[in-house]
Design a protein around this motif. Structure first.
Motif, PDB file in Angstrom:
ATOM      1  N   UNK A 332       0.791  -1.389  -0.027  1.00 15.21           N
ATOM      2  CA  UNK A 332      -0.009  -0.188   0.003  1.00 15.21           C
ATOM      3  C   UNK A 332       0.872   1.175  -0.097  1.00 15.21           C
ATOM      4  N   UNK A 333       1.962   1.216   1.078  1.00 12.38           N
ATOM      5  CA  UNK A 333       2.820   2.575   0.720  1.00 12.38           C
ATOM      6  C   UNK A 333       3.499   2.490  -0.315  1.00 12.38           C
ATOM      7  N   UNK A 334       3.789   1.484  -1.039  1.00 20.36           N
ATOM      8  CA  UNK A 334       4.590   1.406  -2.317  1.00 20.36           C
ATOM      9  C   UNK A 334       3.923   2.012  -3.526  1.00 20.36           C
ATOM     10  N   UNK A 335       2.554   2.117  -3.456  1.00 23.19           N
ATOM     11  CA  UNK A 335       1.817   3.052  -4.285  1.00 23.19           C
ATOM     12  C   UNK A 335       0.427   2.141  -4.636  1.00 23.19           C
ATOM     13  N   UNK A 336       0.576   1.002  -4.451  1.00 25.80           N
ATOM     14  CA  UNK A 336      -0.741   0.059  -4.960  1.00 25.80           C
ATOM     15  C   UNK A 336      -1.901   0.430  -4.239  1.00 25.80           C
ATOM     16  N   UNK A 337      -2.927   0.416  -5.075  1.00 26.48           N
ATOM     17  CA  UNK A 337      -4.306   0.702  -4.638  1.00 26.48           C
ATOM     18  C   UNK A 337      -4.890  -0.272  -3.470  1.00 26.48           C
ATOM     19  N   UNK A 338      -5.558   0.150  -2.447  1.00 26.06           N
ATOM     20  CA  UNK A 338      -5.802  -0.720  -1.097  1.00 26.06           C
ATOM     21  C   UNK A 338      -6.324  -2.191  -1.599  1.00 26.06           C
ATOM     22  N   UNK A 394      11.552  10.222  -9.845  1.00 23.95           N
ATOM     23  CA  UNK A 394      10.079  10.325  -9.941  1.00 23.95           C
ATOM     24  C   UNK A 394       9.440   9.017  -9.572  1.00 23.95           C
ATOM     25  N   UNK A 395       9.819   8.366  -8.558  1.00 27.03           N
ATOM     26  CA  UNK A 395       9.247   6.893  -8.254  1.00 27.03           C
ATOM     27  C   UNK A 395       7.716   7.158  -8.188  1.00 27.03           C
ATOM     28  N   UNK A 396       7.071   7.991  -7.429  1.00 26.42           N
ATOM     29  CA  UNK A 396       5.698   7.875  -7.262  1.00 26.42           C
ATOM     30  C   UNK A 396       4.711   7.938  -8.383  1.00 26.42           C
ATOM     31  N   UNK A 397       5.384   8.378  -9.737  1.00 25.10           N
ATOM     32  CA  UNK A 397       4.638   8.511 -10.740  1.00 25.10           C
ATOM     33  C   UNK A 397       4.842   7.473 -11.761  1.00 25.10           C
ATOM     34  N   UNK A 398       5.653   6.388 -11.429  1.00 23.65           N
ATOM     35  CA  UNK A 398       6.116   5.204 -12.243  1.00 23.65           C
ATOM     36  C   UNK A 398       5.489   4.017 -11.776  1.00 23.65           C
ATOM     37  N   UNK A 400       5.079   1.178 -13.108  1.00 25.98           N
ATOM     38  CA  UNK A 400       5.785  -0.015 -13.598  1.00 25.98           C
ATOM     39  C   UNK A 400       6.960  -0.335 -12.536  1.00 25.98           C
ATOM     40  N   UNK A 401       7.467   0.698 -12.138  1.00 28.03           N
ATOM     41  CA  UNK A 401       8.612   0.349 -11.010  1.00 28.03           C
ATOM     42  C   UNK A 401       8.050  -0.157  -9.807  1.00 28.03           C
ATOM     43  N   UNK A 402       6.825   0.563  -9.437  1.00 26.72           N
ATOM     44  CA  UNK A 402       6.131  -0.069  -8.280  1.00 26.72           C
ATOM     45  C   UNK A 402       5.687  -1.506  -8.347  1.00 26.72           C
ATOM     46  N   UNK A 403       5.123  -1.898  -9.581  1.00 25.71           N
ATOM     47  CA  UNK A 403       4.854  -3.154  -9.825  1.00 25.71           C
ATOM     48  C   UNK A 403       5.914  -4.089  -9.850  1.00 25.71           C
ATOM     49  N   UNK A 404       6.971  -3.545 -10.207  1.00 27.91           N
ATOM     50  CA  UNK A 404       8.252  -4.580 -10.285  1.00 27.91           C
ATOM     51  C   UNK A 404       8.772  -4.663  -9.099  1.00 27.91           C
ATOM     52  N   UNK A 405       8.681  -3.873  -8.201  1.00 22.72           N
ATOM     53  CA  UNK A 405       9.189  -3.864  -6.885  1.00 22.72           C
ATOM     54  C   UNK A 405       8.531  -5.007  -5.962  1.00 22.72           C
ATOM     55  N   UNK A 406       7.061  -4.609  -5.971  1.00 23.68           N
ATOM     56  CA  UNK A 406       6.075  -5.719  -5.373  1.00 23.68           C
ATOM     57  C   UNK A 406       6.162  -6.878  -5.960  1.00 23.68           C
ATOM     58  N   UNK A 407       6.310  -7.224  -7.378  1.00 24.93           N
ATOM     59  CA  UNK A 407       6.582  -8.501  -7.669  1.00 24.93           C
ATOM     60  C   UNK A 407       7.946  -9.156  -7.333  1.00 24.93           C
ATOM     61  N   UNK A 408       9.132  -8.525  -7.211  1.00 25.55           N
ATOM     62  CA  UNK A 408      10.275  -9.117  -6.863  1.00 25.55           C
ATOM     63  C   UNK A 408      10.037  -9.476  -5.204  1.00 25.55           C
ATOM     64  N   UNK A 409       9.380  -8.858  -4.603  1.00 26.07           N
ATOM     65  CA  UNK A 409       9.065  -9.271  -3.201  1.00 26.07           C
ATOM     66  C   UNK A 409       8.310 -10.637  -3.188  1.00 26.07           C
ATOM     67  N   UNK A 410       7.318 -10.747  -4.023  1.00 27.17           N
ATOM     68  CA  UNK A 410       6.435 -11.780  -4.091  1.00 27.17           C
ATOM     69  C   UNK A 410       7.572 -13.092  -4.494  1.00 27.17           C
TER      70      UNK A 410
END
Length: 523
Positions: A332-338, A394-398, A400-410
């Motif tokens: 959620x903090x990384x930028x994904x919707x709830x 410009x992390x907050x407005x990208x 693709x980077x947020x999803x990549x980060x979250x996917x790597x966590x998975x």
């Protein structure tokens, strides 16, 4: 299998001499038991010891409760109804303050420190079975506090008291699993404990995903109430469970030990040879003065074994596993919707479930040492990648980077549960001497939990938007700790696959070097 085959070895005992001059005389029955265990394959073990598998799985239900509670709490921090009832307004939305997150999160790690160490005493006095039953009954009572809590203070009391009891299961489950099964199944059933941690976390996230849209107290009260399911099941079945034969032997109750062995195996198994080798191993450890107290874990005889147990368990914390409890909040903090954050966290744990199941295949073909070292190295690299991605401009407005980060966590969680997560429990059960196994596991659990307390204090401050707001830069922190852990593991974690407890006793007593364990021959 019968004793007629043992006669091939003759009536003369085989003598095995330890470094300090202790002589272990292995009679035909014990020698036959050793050779039978070495020859046994995984599927043969399943065929001959189905009750042992079933009872080991049953005692591991306590781990599901242990994992469910902290994961539930971490997911509640991202639940709107919980945030509104227990939190405060910050920039237009409700959040739970970092100090309260820290306090609430302390229940489980503090409980593991105190509960794990405390469990060692009744486990030796009254056995594994009745200690387990008493702890489950206490857990059922503690759930009442959580269910009726309507303030952070009451909830904190429920978490702290409940955590003390939940901490005992981390000692009871691996001890029992390692004492009721043959070598062929030992690694798989001790690794199953990690699967129970994952199942507890997955169930908690699944329940929260189903209730988080409710706008009443049932959004968090219902998940707390579901915890009563486990005590109901366990307390109805535990009176019929067999006691650990190793514990019975140490108490001199040999007839009961043989009956327990018979209950843990099929009727085709002659357990007299197994009983013989267990008695000989117990005598060997008595002569080696391995002891039975917590202080004995730190004697020269056991110090190396205790260090390895503490190390492999504590590295779970250093690798970043405590982020699992904050998975939904992290996404959620990384930028994904709830809703996407909840979906991602459930997927995160589902991948962990699959990884643990696949680890059973690796355990059959790979050694513990190789699995542990390779897995830890991969996890270190992945954490650094997560940290690097967080530095993107410009992390907050990208997205693709947020999803990549979250996917790597998975993926990170999948690798963790494929390697160091499950194999850790196999290692700590195999390196500890049988007389102090429950003590060694308790000490390792307590030390791991002490570092868990540090992480419980630190992570909310590092991750919360009103504090350090590090987001994925936590990857640098855990990546660095993992890299240091890799060096230690390479020099200290030995290969224990396929060894009887008797062989391991002699190898540690002789001071066999770490990288020589795999090919060392006990002669």
């Amino acid at each position: 299998m019968d004793m007629e085959k043992a006669e091939e070895h003759g009536d003369v005992d085989i003598q095995i001499t330890a470094k300090n001059g202790t002589v272990l005389e292995v009679g035909p029955e014990a020698l036959y038991a050793m050779e039978t265990e070495h020859r046994m394959g995984f599927f043969e073990g399943l065929k001959l010891y189905p009750p042992a598998v079933g009872w080991s799985i049953f005692f591991s239900l306590g781990i599901i409760m242990t994992a469910f509670d902290p994961q539930l709490l971490g997911s509640l921090y991202a639940t709107p109804a919980f945030q509104k009832d227990f939190g405060y307004l910050f920039e237009g939305s409700y959040i739970i303050s970092a100090p309260w997150q820290t306090g609430l999160g302390m229940g489980n790690p503090i409980g593991q420190v105190v509960g794990a160490l405390a469990a060692g005493y009744p486990m030796e006095w009254y056995g594994r079975k009745w200690t387990f039953a008493a702890c489950v009954a206490a857990t059922a009572g503690c759930i009442f506090i959580q269910f009726f809590a309507r303030s952070l203070k009451v909830l904190l009391a429920g978490e702290l008291i409940g955590g003390l009891v939940l901490g005992t299961y981390a000692t009871i489950a691996p001890t029992y699993a390692s004492e009721v099964c043959p070598i062929a199944l030992r690694g798989h059933l001790t690794a199953y404990i990690n699967l129970c941690f994952v199942m507890g976390q997955l169930l908690a996230n699944g329940v929260i995903a189903g209730t988080q849209t409710l706008d009443t107290h049932w959004a968090y009260s219902a998940p707390f109430a579901i915890q009563w399911l486990w005590p109901l099941i366990i307390l109805a079945v535990v009176p019929f469970a067999p006691e650990s034969p190793w514990w019975l032997i140490r108490k001199g109750r040999l007839e009961e030990a043989e009956k327990a062995l018979n209950r843990l195996s099929s009727s085709k198994v002659d357990n007299k040879p197994t009983l013989a080798i267990m008695i000989e191993t117990d005598r060997l450890e008595l002569e080696m003065e391995t002891g039975t107290t917590y202080m004995d874990c730190f004697k020269k005889t056991n110090l190396r074994r205790t260090e390895i147990s503490i190390g492999v368990y504590t590295i779970q914390v250093f690798s970043g596993i405590y982020l699992v409890g904050y998975a939904t909040y992290f996404f959620q903090l990384a930028g994904l919707p709830g809703s996407k954050a909840f979906d991602m966290s459930v997927g995160y744990l589902a991948v962990g479930f699959v990884g643990t199941c696949l680890s059973w295949v690796l355990l059959s073909y790979m050694g513990r040492r190789r699995m542990y070292n390779i897995g830890l190295a991969i996890l270190s690299v992945m954490m650094f990648i997560i940290g690097i991605l967080d530095c993107a401009p410009n992390y907050e407005n990208r997205p693709a980077v947020i999803w990549a980060q979250s996917s790597i966590m998975v993926i990170w969680n999948g690798i963790y549960d494929l390697t160091i997560g499950p194999v850790c429990f196999s290692i700590i059960c195999e390196v500890s001497a049988t007389k102090v196994r429950s003590r060694t596991i308790a000490v390792a659990t307590a030390v791991q939990a002490l570092f868990g307390i540090v992480m419980t204090v630190a992570i909310p401050y590092m991750i919360n938007p009103d504090q350090a707001n590090m987001r994925g830069k936590l990857g640098f922190f855990f990546g660095g700790l993992s890299a240091i852990s890799c060096v230690w593991a390479w020099f200290r974690v030995p290969e224990t696959k396929g060894r009887t407890y008797e062989e391991l006793d002699l190898m540690f007593e002789r001071g066999v070097k770490t990288r020589e364990f795999k090919h060392y021959k006990v002669v």
